[in-house]
Design a protein around this motif. Structure first.
Motif, PDB file in Angstrom:
ATOM      1  N   GLU A 182     -10.858  -0.995  -5.998  1.00 57.84           N
ATOM      2  CA  GLU A 182      -9.918  -0.302  -4.955  1.00 57.84           C
ATOM      3  C   GLU A 182      -8.367  -0.340  -5.581  1.00 57.84           C
ATOM      4  OE1 GLU A 182     -10.136   0.106  -0.161  1.00 57.84           O
ATOM      5  OE2 GLU A 182      -9.388  -2.016  -0.686  1.00 57.84           O
ATOM      6  N   ILE A 183      -7.602   0.609  -5.661  1.00 60.15           N
ATOM      7  CA  ILE A 183      -6.065   0.137  -6.082  1.00 60.15           C
ATOM      8  C   ILE A 183      -5.282   0.655  -4.878  1.00 60.15           C
ATOM      9  CG2 ILE A 183      -6.286   2.652  -7.217  1.00 60.15           C
ATOM     10  CD1 ILE A 183      -4.535   1.404  -9.232  1.00 60.15           C
ATOM     11  N   TRP A 184      -4.399  -0.311  -4.889  1.00 59.74           N
ATOM     12  CA  TRP A 184      -3.442   0.284  -3.706  1.00 59.74           C
ATOM     13  C   TRP A 184      -2.113   0.452  -4.431  1.00 59.74           C
ATOM     14  CZ3 TRP A 184      -4.149  -0.678   1.439  1.00 59.74           C
ATOM     15  CH2 TRP A 184      -5.299  -0.973   1.932  1.00 59.74           C
ATOM     16  N   ALA A 185      -1.098   1.431  -3.782  1.00 63.37           N
ATOM     17  CA  ALA A 185       0.119   1.857  -4.381  1.00 63.37           C
ATOM     18  C   ALA A 185       1.044   2.407  -3.146  1.00 63.37           C
ATOM     19  CB  ALA A 185      -0.072   2.959  -5.228  1.00 63.37           C
ATOM     20  N   HIS A 186       2.388   2.253  -3.653  1.00 63.59           N
ATOM     21  CA  HIS A 186       3.331   2.800  -2.471  1.00 63.59           C
ATOM     22  C   HIS A 186       3.746   4.077  -2.746  1.00 63.59           C
ATOM     23  CE1 HIS A 186       4.467  -1.598  -2.314  1.00 63.59           C
ATOM     24  NE2 HIS A 186       4.624  -1.363  -1.073  1.00 63.59           N
ATOM     25  N   VAL A 187       3.969   4.800  -1.600  1.00 63.81           N
ATOM     26  CA  VAL A 187       4.624   6.393  -1.613  1.00 63.81           C
ATOM     27  C   VAL A 187       5.984   6.008  -2.197  1.00 63.81           C
ATOM     28  CG1 VAL A 187       5.140   8.518  -0.683  1.00 63.81           C
ATOM     29  CG2 VAL A 187       3.178   7.453   0.047  1.00 63.81           C
ATOM     30  N   LEU A 188       6.297   6.674  -3.257  1.00 63.86           N
ATOM     31  CA  LEU A 188       7.743   6.791  -3.863  1.00 63.86           C
ATOM     32  C   LEU A 188       8.761   7.514  -3.328  1.00 63.86           C
ATOM     33  CD1 LEU A 188       6.859   5.666  -7.678  1.00 63.86           C
ATOM     34  CD2 LEU A 188       7.036   4.174  -5.894  1.00 63.86           C
ATOM     35  N   SER A 189       7.928   8.800  -3.217  1.00 66.96           N
ATOM     36  CA  SER A 189       8.949   9.871  -2.961  1.00 66.96           C
ATOM     37  C   SER A 189       8.035  10.997  -2.179  1.00 66.96           C
ATOM     38  CB  SER A 189       9.713  10.534  -4.092  1.00 66.96           C
ATOM     39  OG  SER A 189      10.284  11.727  -4.026  1.00 66.96           O
ATOM     40  N   THR A 190       9.079  11.913  -1.354  1.00 64.18           N
ATOM     41  CA  THR A 190       8.439  12.930  -0.583  1.00 64.18           C
ATOM     42  C   THR A 190       9.237  14.285  -0.733  1.00 64.18           C
ATOM     43  OG1 THR A 190       9.254  12.362   1.433  1.00 64.18           O
ATOM     44  CG2 THR A 190       6.924  11.595   1.125  1.00 64.18           C
ATOM     45  N   PRO A 191       9.350  14.746  -2.118  1.00 63.27           N
ATOM     46  CA  PRO A 191      10.516  15.423  -2.368  1.00 63.27           C
ATOM     47  C   PRO A 191      10.327  16.979  -1.886  1.00 63.27           C
ATOM     48  CG  PRO A 191       8.826  15.441  -4.419  1.00 63.27           C
ATOM     49  CD  PRO A 191       8.509  14.509  -3.245  1.00 63.27           C
ATOM     50  N   GLU A 192       8.881  17.339  -1.406  1.00 64.21           N
ATOM     51  CA  GLU A 192       8.723  18.672  -0.894  1.00 64.21           C
ATOM     52  C   GLU A 192       7.965  18.555   0.289  1.00 64.21           C
ATOM     53  OE1 GLU A 192       6.994  21.191  -3.850  1.00 64.21           O
ATOM     54  OE2 GLU A 192       8.481  20.752  -5.134  1.00 64.21           O
ATOM     55  N   PRO A 193       7.974  19.288   1.273  1.00 63.53           N
ATOM     56  CA  PRO A 193       7.013  19.182   2.454  1.00 63.53           C
ATOM     57  C   PRO A 193       5.510  19.270   1.947  1.00 63.53           C
ATOM     58  CG  PRO A 193       8.677  20.962   2.998  1.00 63.53           C
ATOM     59  CD  PRO A 193       8.883  20.615   1.272  1.00 63.53           C
ATOM     60  N   GLY A 194       4.591  18.483   2.540  1.00 64.53           N
ATOM     61  CA  GLY A 194       3.477  18.194   2.081  1.00 64.53           C
ATOM     62  C   GLY A 194       3.030  17.935   0.695  1.00 64.53           C
ATOM     63  N   LEU A 195       4.111  17.227  -0.107  1.00 61.62           N
ATOM     64  CA  LEU A 195       3.942  16.815  -1.398  1.00 61.62           C
ATOM     65  C   LEU A 195       4.414  15.175  -1.388  1.00 61.62           C
ATOM     66  CD1 LEU A 195       3.136  17.839  -4.175  1.00 61.62           C
ATOM     67  CD2 LEU A 195       5.528  18.023  -4.900  1.00 61.62           C
ATOM     68  N   ALA A 196       3.721  14.202  -2.260  1.00 59.22           N
ATOM     69  CA  ALA A 196       4.215  13.132  -2.256  1.00 59.22           C
ATOM     70  C   ALA A 196       3.646  12.511  -3.521  1.00 59.22           C
ATOM     71  CB  ALA A 196       3.640  12.195  -1.244  1.00 59.22           C
ATOM     72  N   VAL A 197       4.924  11.551  -4.191  1.00 58.92           N
ATOM     73  CA  VAL A 197       4.591  10.868  -5.281  1.00 58.92           C
ATOM     74  C   VAL A 197       4.325   9.558  -5.078  1.00 58.92           C
ATOM     75  CG1 VAL A 197       5.592  10.492  -7.676  1.00 58.92           C
ATOM     76  CG2 VAL A 197       6.116  12.619  -6.477  1.00 58.92           C
ATOM     77  N   VAL A 198       3.225   9.058  -5.767  1.00 60.48           N
ATOM     78  CA  VAL A 198       2.614   7.653  -5.462  1.00 60.48           C
ATOM     79  C   VAL A 198       2.752   6.789  -6.794  1.00 60.48           C
ATOM     80  CG1 VAL A 198       0.583   6.367  -4.833  1.00 60.48           C
ATOM     81  CG2 VAL A 198       1.043   8.686  -3.900  1.00 60.48           C
ATOM     82  N   GLY A 199       3.168   5.438  -6.560  1.00 61.78           N
ATOM     83  CA  GLY A 199       3.310   4.717  -7.663  1.00 61.78           C
ATOM     84  C   GLY A 199       2.413   4.275  -8.470  1.00 61.78           C
ATOM     85  N   MET A 200       1.384   4.904  -8.759  1.00 61.76           N
ATOM     86  CA  MET A 200       0.727   4.609  -9.926  1.00 61.76           C
ATOM     87  C   MET A 200       0.168   5.732 -10.727  1.00 61.76           C
ATOM     88  SD  MET A 200      -3.043   4.654  -8.003  1.00 61.76           S
ATOM     89  CE  MET A 200      -4.043   6.359  -7.599  1.00 61.76           C
ATOM     90  N   GLY A 201      -0.258   5.412 -11.937  1.00 65.26           N
ATOM     91  CA  GLY A 201      -0.639   6.479 -12.988  1.00 65.26           C
ATOM     92  C   GLY A 201      -1.682   6.191 -13.931  1.00 65.26           C
ATOM     93  N   LYS A 202      -1.689   6.825 -15.194  1.00 57.83           N
ATOM     94  CA  LYS A 202      -2.909   6.755 -15.831  1.00 57.83           C
ATOM     95  C   LYS A 202      -2.835   5.420 -16.615  1.00 57.83           C
ATOM     96  CE  LYS A 202      -2.733  11.550 -17.264  1.00 57.83           C
ATOM     97  NZ  LYS A 202      -2.507  12.553 -18.455  1.00 57.83           N
ATOM     98  N   ARG A 203      -1.661   4.703 -16.471  1.00 58.01           N
ATOM     99  CA  ARG A 203      -1.592   3.245 -16.824  1.00 58.01           C
ATOM    100  C   ARG A 203      -2.339   2.407 -16.025  1.00 58.01           C
ATOM    101  NH1 ARG A 203       2.612   2.919 -20.920  1.00 58.01           N
ATOM    102  NH2 ARG A 203       3.206   4.972 -21.710  1.00 58.01           N
ATOM    103  N   ASP A 204      -2.622   2.956 -14.957  1.00 60.32           N
ATOM    104  CA  ASP A 204      -3.162   1.853 -13.581  1.00 60.32           C
ATOM    105  C   ASP A 204      -4.606   2.176 -13.399  1.00 60.32           C
ATOM    106  OD1 ASP A 204      -0.309   0.840 -13.546  1.00 60.32           O
ATOM    107  OD2 ASP A 204       0.217   2.453 -12.624  1.00 60.32           O
ATOM    108  N   ALA A 205      -4.973   3.380 -13.374  1.00 58.26           N
ATOM    109  CA  ALA A 205      -6.302   3.704 -12.782  1.00 58.26           C
ATOM    110  C   ALA A 205      -6.848   4.926 -13.691  1.00 58.26           C
ATOM    111  CB  ALA A 205      -6.232   4.427 -11.727  1.00 58.26           C
ATOM    112  N   PRO A 206      -8.245   5.335 -13.870  1.00 57.61           N
ATOM    113  CA  PRO A 206      -8.977   5.995 -14.722  1.00 57.61           C
ATOM    114  C   PRO A 206      -8.624   7.394 -14.204  1.00 57.61           C
ATOM    115  CG  PRO A 206     -10.567   4.728 -13.458  1.00 57.61           C
ATOM    116  CD  PRO A 206      -9.216   4.155 -13.220  1.00 57.61           C
TER     117      PRO A 206
END
Length: 352
Positions: free
Chosen positions: A258-282
């Motif tokens: 299980e991987i846990w991460a923060h929401v970093l940004s919600t730049p558009e309605p219904g869209l969010a950017v989470v602080g994990m990526g290809k370096r962290d999860a398959p």
């Protein structure tokens, strides 16, 4: 937030102890119940802690894919190593030969699928030689002779060659698409094994996606059947959840990651950017699987994951399952092991 989640920098990937222990015990019990030997593929985890769990549960040995991995699992305490691949690297072969000479109790086996490959093994063999499994492949497969007759010819070549000793036959059925194809392929492996002039040949197969078919089809073969299953140890919420034979037979595997991460940004309605990526999860066999209802992963970047969801705010925390364990372990050097309350009860280290 509770336990280690309240104390960790994010993103953090945790391993659930109960699921890990359950999976190791479940696969060991399946192998024993079907008269199979289990040599778990250590390239999945490359972890001394998990290797110790598997060996303590009765594993016949450990499987690897490269000479470097073989030398690493030797440092974990493995006495029997199966290198499920062709070896043509002179430096690697010389190092294996030196280790076989140094430790007479070390048991090592590898694959061969051509006379040229056998000749390379012979040129670097220690005094007691390399033990070889001739490999039967299939059309479009990644290695192996392409027919039973060719495989038996190669076995005869090994038998008359100095520096190598024939131990049995090997194959990989994981890339086949149906149970019927797997049964046909296993029939070829059985035919090779039963024509070898060995009292107790080894017959080694992959065993992650089709071990139920293997258990039925090879139940009466006159050989020691060795499964090289690897991904079962942590299972997942994606690729192997859909493909595990326990969807067809009694039993279950449980996702341990299980991987846990923060929401970093919600730049558009219904869209969010989470602080994990290809370096962290398959991401190679499916994107992470959100544990919160209404969240959908749409893209992954090096350090970010883009999701669609309503109502998220910067600073919110999301949990995800993963798809494909083999490219999850290698992203982390240390992984906290947690109990049901997310209290850290151990640590898994990886050595990729």
């Amino acid at each position: 937030m509770q336990g280690i989640l309240a104390e960790s920098e994010f993103p953090v990937m945790v391993v659930h102890r109960d699921a890990l222990q359950h999976n190791v015990a479940t696969m060991a019990a399946f192998a024993q119940a079907h008269g199979l030997r289990l040599a778990p593929h250590a390239k999945t985890h490359m972890s001394p802690e998990i290797a110790a769990m598997q060996l303590e549960a009765g594993a016949w040995g450990l499987t690897v894919a490269t000479v470097t991995q073989a030398r690493t699992v030797r440092s974990f305490g493995a006495r029997r190593v199966l290198l499920a691949n062709q070896i043509v690297d002179p430096v690697g072969l010389d190092r294996l030969a030196a280790e076989l000479t140094r430790d007479p109790d070390f048991e090592f086996l590898c694959f061969a699928d051509s006379p040229a490959g056998v000749d390379i093994l012979r040129a670097h063999a220690p005094e007691r030689g390399f033990r070889v499994l001739v490999e039967l492949g299939h059309a479009g497969g990644r290695g192996g002779c392409r027919s039973v007759a060719e495989t038996l010819d190669l076995a005869a070549y090994v038998e008359k060659s100095d520096g190598v000793a024939l131990a049995g036959v090997s194959g990989y059925e994981g890339s086949l698409k149906s149970a019927e194809q797997v049964r046909d392929y296993l029939g070829g492996l059985r035919e090779v094994a039963e024509h070898l002039r060995l009292r107790d040949p080894l017959l080694s197969v992959g065993g992650s996606q089709w071990f139920d078919v293997i258990g039925r089809e090879l139940a009466t073969v006159k050989a020691t059947v060795v499964l090289r299953s690897g991904a079962y140890v942590s299972h997942d919420d994606g690729y192997y959840r859909e493909r595990t034979p326990f969807n067809r037979v009694e039993g279950e595997l449980r996702p341990a990651f299980e991987i846990w991460a923060h929401v970093l940004s919600t730049p558009e309605p219904g869209l969010a950017v989470v602080g994990m990526g290809k370096r962290d999860a398959p991401y190679d066999e499916g994107l992470p699987i959100p544990r919160r209802e209404g969240v959908t992963v749409v893209a992954m970047q090096d350090q970010h994951t883009v999701v669609r969801a309503d109502g998220l705010r910067p600073g919110d925390v999301l949990a995800f399952g993963i798809s494909h364990p083999c490219t999850a372990f290698d992203k982390w050097r240390t992984l906290p092991v947690v109990d049901s309350g997310y209290r850290q009860v151990g640590t898994i280290t990886t050595h990729f």
